[in-house]
Design an enzyme around this catalytic site. Sequence first.
Site, PDB file in Angstrom:
ATOM      1  N   LYS A  64     -42.439  -2.105  -1.710  1.00 51.09           N
ATOM      2  CA  LYS A  64     -43.821  -2.571  -1.751  1.00 51.09           C
ATOM      3  C   LYS A  64     -44.418  -2.341  -3.150  1.00 51.09           C
ATOM      4  O   LYS A  64     -43.818  -1.645  -3.975  1.00 51.09           O
ATOM      5  CB  LYS A  64     -44.614  -1.847  -0.660  1.00 51.09           C
ATOM      6  CG  LYS A  64     -44.133  -2.204   0.759  1.00 51.09           C
ATOM      7  CD  LYS A  64     -44.862  -1.390   1.815  1.00 51.09           C
ATOM      8  CE  LYS A  64     -44.454  -1.792   3.221  1.00 51.09           C
ATOM      9  NZ  LYS A  64     -45.100  -0.953   4.257  1.00 51.09           N
ATOM     10  N   TYR A  74     -46.281 -10.464   8.146  1.00 54.42           N
ATOM     11  CA  TYR A  74     -46.847  -9.453   9.044  1.00 54.42           C
ATOM     12  C   TYR A  74     -47.584 -10.087  10.231  1.00 54.42           C
ATOM     13  O   TYR A  74     -48.484  -9.460  10.794  1.00 54.42           O
ATOM     14  CB  TYR A  74     -47.785  -8.528   8.267  1.00 54.42           C
ATOM     15  CG  TYR A  74     -47.056  -7.453   7.472  1.00 54.42           C
ATOM     16  CD1 TYR A  74     -46.250  -6.517   8.121  1.00 54.42           C
ATOM     17  CD2 TYR A  74     -47.184  -7.355   6.095  1.00 54.42           C
ATOM     18  CE1 TYR A  74     -45.580  -5.518   7.421  1.00 54.42           C
ATOM     19  CE2 TYR A  74     -46.512  -6.361   5.382  1.00 54.42           C
ATOM     20  CZ  TYR A  74     -45.714  -5.448   6.059  1.00 54.42           C
ATOM     21  OH  TYR A  74     -45.053  -4.455   5.364  1.00 54.42           O
ATOM     22  N   ASN A  85     -47.018   3.245   1.698  1.00 55.58           N
ATOM     23  CA  ASN A  85     -45.788   3.926   2.126  1.00 55.58           C
ATOM     24  C   ASN A  85     -44.506   3.348   1.523  1.00 55.58           C
ATOM     25  O   ASN A  85     -43.425   3.460   2.074  1.00 55.58           O
ATOM     26  CB  ASN A  85     -45.719   4.024   3.656  1.00 55.58           C
ATOM     27  CG  ASN A  85     -45.672   2.666   4.329  1.00 55.58           C
ATOM     28  OD1 ASN A  85     -45.748   1.635   3.678  1.00 55.58           O
ATOM     29  ND2 ASN A  85     -45.523   2.679   5.644  1.00 55.58           N
ATOM     30  N   HIS A 117     -40.605  -1.260   3.076  1.00 60.55           N
ATOM     31  CA  HIS A 117     -40.513  -1.850   4.413  1.00 60.55           C
ATOM     32  C   HIS A 117     -39.038  -2.059   4.763  1.00 60.55           C
ATOM     33  O   HIS A 117     -38.246  -2.422   3.898  1.00 60.55           O
ATOM     34  CB  HIS A 117     -41.207  -3.227   4.436  1.00 60.55           C
ATOM     35  CG  HIS A 117     -40.765  -4.105   5.568  1.00 60.55           C
ATOM     36  ND1 HIS A 117     -41.306  -4.009   6.824  1.00 60.55           N
ATOM     37  CD2 HIS A 117     -39.807  -5.055   5.650  1.00 60.55           C
ATOM     38  CE1 HIS A 117     -40.697  -4.884   7.619  1.00 60.55           C
ATOM     39  NE2 HIS A 117     -39.780  -5.531   6.925  1.00 60.55           N
ATOM     40  N   GLU A 158     -36.786 -12.201   9.097  1.00 58.59           N
ATOM     41  CA  GLU A 158     -37.341 -11.841   7.789  1.00 58.59           C
ATOM     42  C   GLU A 158     -36.440 -12.332   6.656  1.00 58.59           C
ATOM     43  O   GLU A 158     -36.932 -12.805   5.624  1.00 58.59           O
ATOM     44  CB  GLU A 158     -37.558 -10.319   7.726  1.00 58.59           C
ATOM     45  CG  GLU A 158     -38.688  -9.886   8.653  1.00 58.59           C
ATOM     46  CD  GLU A 158     -38.816  -8.376   8.809  1.00 58.59           C
ATOM     47  OE1 GLU A 158     -38.034  -7.621   8.199  1.00 58.59           O
ATOM     48  OE2 GLU A 158     -39.709  -7.957   9.557  1.00 58.59           O
TER      49      GLU A 158
HETATM   50  P1  RTP Z   1     -42.840  -1.710   7.801  1.00 56.98           P
HETATM   51  O1  RTP Z   1     -42.947  -2.917   8.691  1.00 56.98           O
HETATM   52  O2  RTP Z   1     -43.663  -1.791   6.547  1.00 56.98           O
HETATM   53  O3  RTP Z   1     -41.434  -1.238   7.590  1.00 56.98           O
HETATM   54  O4  RTP Z   1     -43.499  -0.543   8.596  1.00 56.98           O
HETATM   55  P2  RTP Z   1     -43.227  -0.054  10.043  1.00 56.98           P
HETATM   56  O5  RTP Z   1     -42.393  -1.026  10.825  1.00 56.98           O
HETATM   57  O6  RTP Z   1     -42.699   1.322   9.871  1.00 56.98           O
HETATM   58  O7  RTP Z   1     -44.686  -0.028  10.628  1.00 56.98           O
HETATM   59  P3  RTP Z   1     -45.584  -1.167  11.279  1.00 56.98           P
HETATM   60  O8  RTP Z   1     -46.237  -0.564  12.467  1.00 56.98           O
HETATM   61  O9  RTP Z   1     -44.827  -2.452  11.441  1.00 56.98           O
HETATM   62  O10 RTP Z   1     -46.689  -1.342  10.180  1.00 56.98           O
HETATM   63  C1  RTP Z   1     -46.447  -2.120   9.045  1.00 56.98           C
HETATM   64  C2  RTP Z   1     -47.125  -1.498   7.861  1.00 56.98           C
HETATM   65  O11 RTP Z   1     -48.536  -1.520   8.066  1.00 56.98           O
HETATM   66  C3  RTP Z   1     -49.117  -0.414   7.404  1.00 56.98           C
HETATM   67  N1  RTP Z   1     -49.880   0.364   8.369  1.00 56.98           N
HETATM   68  N2  RTP Z   1     -51.074   0.835   8.093  1.00 56.98           N
HETATM   69  N3  RTP Z   1     -53.604   2.083   8.270  1.00 56.98           N
HETATM   70  C4  RTP Z   1     -52.780   2.161   9.301  1.00 56.98           C
HETATM   71  O12 RTP Z   1     -53.055   2.762  10.297  1.00 56.98           O
HETATM   72  C5  RTP Z   1     -51.493   1.478   9.186  1.00 56.98           C
HETATM   73  N4  RTP Z   1     -50.561   1.403  10.141  1.00 56.98           N
HETATM   74  C6  RTP Z   1     -49.555   0.677   9.609  1.00 56.98           C
HETATM   75  C7  RTP Z   1     -47.997   0.407   6.807  1.00 56.98           C
HETATM   76  O13 RTP Z   1     -47.826   0.008   5.430  1.00 56.98           O
HETATM   77  C8  RTP Z   1     -46.803  -0.033   7.633  1.00 56.98           C
HETATM   78  O14 RTP Z   1     -45.592   0.174   6.935  1.00 56.98           O
END
Ligand code: RTP
Length: 144
Positions: A9, A49, A112, A115, A126
């Site tokens: 990212k 997303y 973070n 991804h 993707e």
């Molecule tokens: P990613 O898709 O980025 O690998 O992350 P992930 O599956 O671990 O998590 P996901 O629930 O799919 O969330 C995607 C990205 O959204 C951001 N996020 N922000 N502010 C918040 O509460 C929050 N929750 C999620 C994070 O950048 C997360 O990686």
Amino acid sequence: MEQTFIMIKPDGVQRGLVGEIISRFEKKGFILKGLRMVGVERSFAEKHYEDLSSKPFFTGLVEYIISGPVVAMVWEGKGVVATGRKIIGATNPAASEPGTIRGDFAVEIGRNVIHGSDAVESAKKEIALWFPDGVVDWQSSLHS
Ligand code: RTP
């Protein structure tokens, strides 16, 4: 062979973590199959997303992803989707273990660093979105 989609990212690129992240996947034994450094359009980030479009953090997440270039990659290897998620660590860096990428390099869920696809099916989706022309098949290209 299984493939996953990994994206460094904008914060990971700006902080100079590209080499470190690639190195961790390479040293584990995974194979880099495709790599593009790109500035992402808003509509493209929204598409990537789309499953999160109803979440309260969606707009901030899209702003974050379009804030600078990202490094999009395809990695290949046995169990690379699940193992890739382990290498990355928990979504919230406050909960990710030391030794994982987020555990070592991040503190904020909204910054973070990286991804990784969460399942084989989402990885296929993707990879098709980010690499519409596919990735180079090096074995067959050696013979052509
Ligand atoms: P990613 O898709 O980025 O690998 O992350 P992930 O599956 O671990 O998590 P996901 O629930 O799919 O969330 C995607 C990205 O959204 C951001 N996020 N922000 N502010 C918040 O509460 C929050 N929750 C999620 C994070 O950048 C997360 O990686």
